[in-house]
Design a protein around this motif. Structure first.
Motif, PDB file in Angstrom:
ATOM      1  N   ALA A  57       0.835  -1.020  -0.006  1.00  0.00           N
ATOM      2  CA  ALA A  57       0.050  -0.029   0.049  1.00  0.00           C
ATOM      3  C   ALA A  57       0.672   1.418   0.067  1.00  0.00           C
ATOM      4  O   ALA A  57       0.506   2.108  -0.614  1.00  0.00           O
ATOM      5  N   ARG A  58       1.925   1.147   0.901  1.00  0.00           N
ATOM      6  CA  ARG A  58       2.806   2.297   0.675  1.00  0.00           C
ATOM      7  C   ARG A  58       3.578   2.622  -0.575  1.00  0.00           C
ATOM      8  O   ARG A  58       3.668   3.786  -0.960  1.00  0.00           O
ATOM      9  N   TYR A  59       4.011   1.255  -1.248  1.00  0.00           N
ATOM     10  CA  TYR A  59       4.627   1.446  -2.595  1.00  0.00           C
ATOM     11  C   TYR A  59       3.556   2.027  -3.693  1.00  0.00           C
ATOM     12  O   TYR A  59       3.887   3.047  -4.461  1.00  0.00           O
ATOM     13  N   ALA A  60       2.361   1.684  -3.526  1.00  0.00           N
ATOM     14  CA  ALA A  60       1.186   1.755  -4.469  1.00  0.00           C
ATOM     15  C   ALA A  60       0.369   3.301  -4.232  1.00  0.00           C
ATOM     16  O   ALA A  60      -0.424   3.730  -4.654  1.00  0.00           O
ATOM     17  N   ASP A  61       0.845   3.874  -3.089  1.00  0.00           N
ATOM     18  CA  ASP A  61       0.382   5.359  -2.339  1.00  0.00           C
ATOM     19  C   ASP A  61      -1.111   4.924  -2.364  1.00  0.00           C
ATOM     20  O   ASP A  61      -2.000   5.798  -2.838  1.00  0.00           O
ATOM     21  N   ARG A  62      -1.593   3.781  -1.714  1.00  0.00           N
ATOM     22  CA  ARG A  62      -2.732   3.483  -1.503  1.00  0.00           C
ATOM     23  C   ARG A  62      -3.354   3.704   0.018  1.00  0.00           C
ATOM     24  O   ARG A  62      -2.618   2.958   0.873  1.00  0.00           O
ATOM     25  N   ARG A  63      -4.257   4.427   0.337  1.00  0.00           N
ATOM     26  CA  ARG A  63      -4.745   4.567   1.616  1.00  0.00           C
ATOM     27  C   ARG A  63      -5.514   3.301   2.332  1.00  0.00           C
ATOM     28  O   ARG A  63      -6.091   2.731   1.618  1.00  0.00           O
ATOM     29  N   LEU A  64      -5.033   2.904   3.553  1.00  0.00           N
ATOM     30  CA  LEU A  64      -5.806   1.659   4.212  1.00  0.00           C
ATOM     31  C   LEU A  64      -6.656   2.071   5.211  1.00  0.00           C
ATOM     32  O   LEU A  64      -7.352   1.252   5.835  1.00  0.00           O
ATOM     33  N   GLN A  65      -7.132   3.435   5.353  1.00  0.00           N
ATOM     34  CA  GLN A  65      -8.026   3.960   6.192  1.00  0.00           C
ATOM     35  C   GLN A  65      -9.475   4.309   5.382  1.00  0.00           C
ATOM     36  O   GLN A  65      -9.200   4.614   4.309  1.00  0.00           O
ATOM     37  N   LEU A  66     -10.545   4.325   6.056  1.00  0.00           N
ATOM     38  CA  LEU A  66     -11.661   4.664   5.081  1.00  0.00           C
ATOM     39  C   LEU A  66     -11.867   6.012   4.886  1.00  0.00           C
ATOM     40  O   LEU A  66     -12.224   6.308   3.724  1.00  0.00           O
ATOM     41  N   ILE A  67     -11.494   6.778   6.004  1.00  0.00           N
ATOM     42  CA  ILE A  67     -11.458   8.053   5.836  1.00  0.00           C
ATOM     43  C   ILE A  67     -10.104   8.722   6.304  1.00  0.00           C
ATOM     44  O   ILE A  67      -9.939   8.807   7.549  1.00  0.00           O
ATOM     45  N   GLY A  68      -9.330   9.435   5.447  1.00  0.00           N
ATOM     46  CA  GLY A  68      -8.027   9.639   5.798  1.00  0.00           C
ATOM     47  C   GLY A  68      -7.884  11.104   6.344  1.00  0.00           C
ATOM     48  O   GLY A  68      -9.036  11.737   6.380  1.00  0.00           O
ATOM     49  N   PRO A  69      -6.629  11.610   6.910  1.00  0.00           N
ATOM     50  CA  PRO A  69      -6.583  12.773   7.450  1.00  0.00           C
ATOM     51  C   PRO A  69      -7.090  13.978   6.478  1.00  0.00           C
ATOM     52  O   PRO A  69      -7.439  15.196   7.143  1.00  0.00           O
ATOM     53  N   THR A  70      -6.932  13.849   5.070  1.00  0.00           N
ATOM     54  CA  THR A  70      -7.119  14.941   4.337  1.00  0.00           C
ATOM     55  C   THR A  70      -8.592  15.564   4.556  1.00  0.00           C
ATOM     56  O   THR A  70      -9.037  16.672   4.408  1.00  0.00           O
ATOM     57  N   TYR A  71      -9.486  14.567   4.545  1.00  0.00           N
ATOM     58  CA  TYR A  71     -10.998  14.720   4.504  1.00  0.00           C
ATOM     59  C   TYR A  71     -11.651  14.290   5.778  1.00  0.00           C
ATOM     60  O   TYR A  71     -12.964  14.731   5.883  1.00  0.00           O
ATOM     61  N   TYR A  72     -10.966  13.827   6.866  1.00  0.00           N
ATOM     62  CA  TYR A  72     -11.565  13.489   8.009  1.00  0.00           C
ATOM     63  C   TYR A  72     -12.319  14.851   8.718  1.00  0.00           C
ATOM     64  O   TYR A  72     -13.566  14.399   9.096  1.00  0.00           O
ATOM     65  N   LEU A  73     -11.751  15.889   8.566  1.00  0.00           N
ATOM     66  CA  LEU A  73     -12.420  17.055   9.461  1.00  0.00           C
ATOM     67  C   LEU A  73     -13.804  17.466   8.893  1.00  0.00           C
ATOM     68  O   LEU A  73     -14.770  17.758   9.320  1.00  0.00           O
ATOM     69  N   ALA A  74     -13.764  17.425   7.433  1.00  0.00           N
ATOM     70  CA  ALA A  74     -14.869  17.935   6.791  1.00  0.00           C
ATOM     71  C   ALA A  74     -16.138  16.803   7.035  1.00  0.00           C
ATOM     72  O   ALA A  74     -17.039  17.050   6.980  1.00  0.00           O
ATOM     73  N   TRP A  75     -15.422  15.346   6.774  1.00  0.00           N
ATOM     74  CA  TRP A  75     -16.404  14.381   6.981  1.00  0.00           C
ATOM     75  C   TRP A  75     -17.104  14.559   8.624  1.00  0.00           C
ATOM     76  O   TRP A  75     -18.427  14.434   8.902  1.00  0.00           O
TER      77      TRP A  75
END
Length: 316
Positions: free
Chosen positions: A65-83
């Motif tokens: 996932a790190r090599y593929a730049d793929r997130r393993l969380q449902l809602i990541g930090p970028t959008y978490y606060l807006a969500w």
């Protein structure tokens, strides 16, 4: 024989894009060999060194996932606060509003009061679950597709001026909500258990059962809305003119029907009035009506004036 390194690389590479597998294979294999050599140079057994190195690298799926730049969380930090903010906003009023409306419609449509309350609660729960699911799903898709939301970035200008001087305390709001909730619960409760015995050990409602066609569900809805106002007041920390306006509207929405119904002898259950002979003697019932009407008007007027005065003092 396939080594642990070969097996580890195979497990990692099957989760990365095909076009990058060869490069990642070369890079990762070289890194593993260097780390193993570093350990064996210190006298460690090669097999043990290989096992420890692969253990330190961790789960192949996480590494891929790190090599593929793929997130393993449902809602990541970028959008978490807006969500989180949107979810809290919607859950703060939509389920309660829908539940109240469904309950009122069910009760007014010939159903029993208990069935109306049950349907309202069920509808509120279903709406809350649906909001949680769909909002989370949308943000999860936005997260994985890197879709920009176009929201303004945070700046120091958004910092509060200083500590909030609360005009409305938690204890006051808690007491108000508790009173309103008990009052809202008692209105349907008295229909089934008013503690006034009727003939044959039955229950004698205090309020006219005919009011369940509209007015009692309406008054319960006003009480529920007033609870929402108390929460809004606490979040604001003080009275504001919009809150004063909403408070006055809700006060009048409750007081005017009560005064009108009491003045026209439609509020109390006729059987309840007949149950107590002294109510029919002289002007006793009229006196009680006057007390209820005047008391309701004074309490309503006082509440509206008090909220306006507090707002004016704070804004002065």
């Amino acid at each position: 024989m396939t080594t642990l390194t070969d097996r580890y690389l195979a497990a990692t590479l099957r989760s990365v894009p095909v076009a990058r597998r060869e490069g990642i294979d070369t890079e990762l294999r070289a890194s593993i060999e260097d780390m193993v050599e570093g350990r064996t140079a210190g006298g460690q057994d090669a097999g043990t060194a290989e096992r420890e190195v692969l253990t330190e690298l961790g789960d192949p799926a996480q590494l891929a996932a790190r090599y593929a730049d793929r997130r393993l969380q449902l809602i990541g930090p970028t959008y978490y606060l807006a969500w989180e903010r949107l979810l809290k906003l919607l859950l703060s009023f939509v389920p309660a509003t829908v539940g109240t409306l469904v309950g009122l419609v069910a009760a007014a449509d010939g159903g029993t009061v208990g069935a109306g309350i049950g349907q309202g609660i069920s509808a509120a729960i279903q709406v809350a679950v649906q909001i949680g699911f769909w909002v989370t799903l949308v943000f999860a898709i936005l997260e994985r597709t890197n879709t920009p939301l176009g929201l303004p970035g945070w700046s120091v200008d958004q910092l509060p001026e200083g500590p909030v001087d609360r005009q409305i305390t938690l204890s006051d709001v808690t007491a108000s909500i508790a009173f309103l909730a008990l009052f809202a619960i008692y209105l349907p409760f008295q229909h089934y258990r008013s503690f006034v015995p009727a003939d044959g050990d039955g229950n004698l409602p205090i309020l006219d059962p005919a009011l369940w066609s509209f007015w009692l569900p309406f008054l319960i809805a006003v009480l529920v809305a007033t609870i929402g106002l108390e929460i809004a007041k606490y979040r604001a920390g003080r009275w504001t003119w919009p809150l004063v306006a909403v408070n006055a509207l809700l006060d009048l929405a409750f007081a005017v029907p009560v005064v009108w119904l009491m003045s026209t002898d439609r509020l109390l259950n006729p059987d309840f009035v007949a149950r107590f002979e002294w109510l029919g003697e002289g002007d006793n019932l009229k006196s009680i009506t006057t007390v209820v009407v005047v008391g309701t008007a004074l309490v309503t007027l006082w509440d509206i004036i008090e909220s306006a005065v507090k707002t004016r003092r704070h804004s002065a």
